[in-house]
Design a protein around this motif. Structure first.
Motif, PDB file in Angstrom:
ATOM      1  N   ALA A   1       1.535   6.577  -6.822  1.00 19.11           N
ATOM      2  CA  ALA A   1       0.430   7.490  -7.130  1.00 19.11           C
ATOM      3  C   ALA A   1       0.851   8.942  -6.930  1.00 19.11           C
ATOM      4  CB  ALA A   1      -0.779   7.151  -6.258  1.00 19.11           C
ATOM      5  N   LEU A   2       1.602   9.223  -5.877  1.00 18.66           N
ATOM      6  CA  LEU A   2       2.071  10.596  -5.642  1.00 18.66           C
ATOM      7  C   LEU A   2       3.042  11.035  -6.734  1.00 18.66           C
ATOM      8  CD1 LEU A   2       2.529  10.635  -1.769  1.00 18.66           C
ATOM      9  CD2 LEU A   2       0.845  11.905  -3.110  1.00 18.66           C
ATOM     10  N   ILE A   3       3.907  10.147  -7.163  1.00 16.67           N
ATOM     11  CA  ILE A   3       4.859  10.494  -8.229  1.00 16.67           C
ATOM     12  C   ILE A   3       4.120  10.784  -9.528  1.00 16.67           C
ATOM     13  CG2 ILE A   3       6.697   9.542  -9.678  1.00 16.67           C
ATOM     14  CD1 ILE A   3       7.795   8.167  -7.166  1.00 16.67           C
TER      15      ILE A   3
ATOM     16  N   LEU B   1       0.828  -1.212   0.000  1.00 16.51           N
ATOM     17  CA  LEU B   1       0.000   0.000   0.000  1.00 16.51           C
ATOM     18  C   LEU B   1       0.865   1.267   0.000  1.00 16.51           C
ATOM     19  CD1 LEU B   1      -2.901  -0.996   2.398  1.00 16.51           C
ATOM     20  CD2 LEU B   1      -3.011  -0.634  -0.057  1.00 16.51           C
ATOM     21  N   MET B   2       1.938   1.247   0.782  1.00 15.11           N
ATOM     22  CA  MET B   2       2.852   2.411   0.823  1.00 15.11           C
ATOM     23  C   MET B   2       3.529   2.592  -0.537  1.00 15.11           C
ATOM     24  SD  MET B   2       2.449   3.803   3.660  1.00 15.11           S
ATOM     25  CE  MET B   2       3.815   4.834   4.006  1.00 15.11           C
ATOM     26  N   PHE B   3       3.905   1.477  -1.156  1.00 17.23           N
ATOM     27  CA  PHE B   3       4.534   1.532  -2.471  1.00 17.23           C
ATOM     28  C   PHE B   3       3.558   2.101  -3.511  1.00 17.23           C
ATOM     29  CE2 PHE B   3       5.518  -0.520  -6.577  1.00 17.23           C
ATOM     30  CZ  PHE B   3       6.776   0.034  -6.792  1.00 17.23           C
TER      31      PHE B   3
END
Length: 75
Positions: free
Chosen positions: A12-14, A5-7
């Motif tokens: 998604a942020l990138i 999930l963190m990955f």
């Protein structure tokens, strides 16, 4: 599972950041003034005009310099 999930959140942020910076912009314009003179064209026109004058001018032939005794004694 948390790592996945963190990955995915990081990816998604990138992607969001890259899309945000990839907005369409107005067409680029030339920096500086737009009424510049084309120096190459001016130079070429001047060279062509000089060639025309040179071709129109009759060829002037100069007589060879007279040879003196000094020159003849060395030959």
């Amino acid at each position: 599972m948390t790592e996945l999930l963190m990955f995915l959140l990081l990816i998604a942020l990138i992607v969001w950041g890259l899309n945000r910076n990839h907005r369409r912009q107005a067409p680029s314009r030339m920096s500086g003034s737009f009424d510049i003179e084309d120096r190459d064209a001016l130079r070429i026109r001047g060279e062509v005009a000089a060639r025309r004058l040179e071709a129109a001018r009759p060829e002037i032939r100069t007589a060879p310099a007279p040879r003196t005794r000094h020159h003849l004694s060395r030959a």
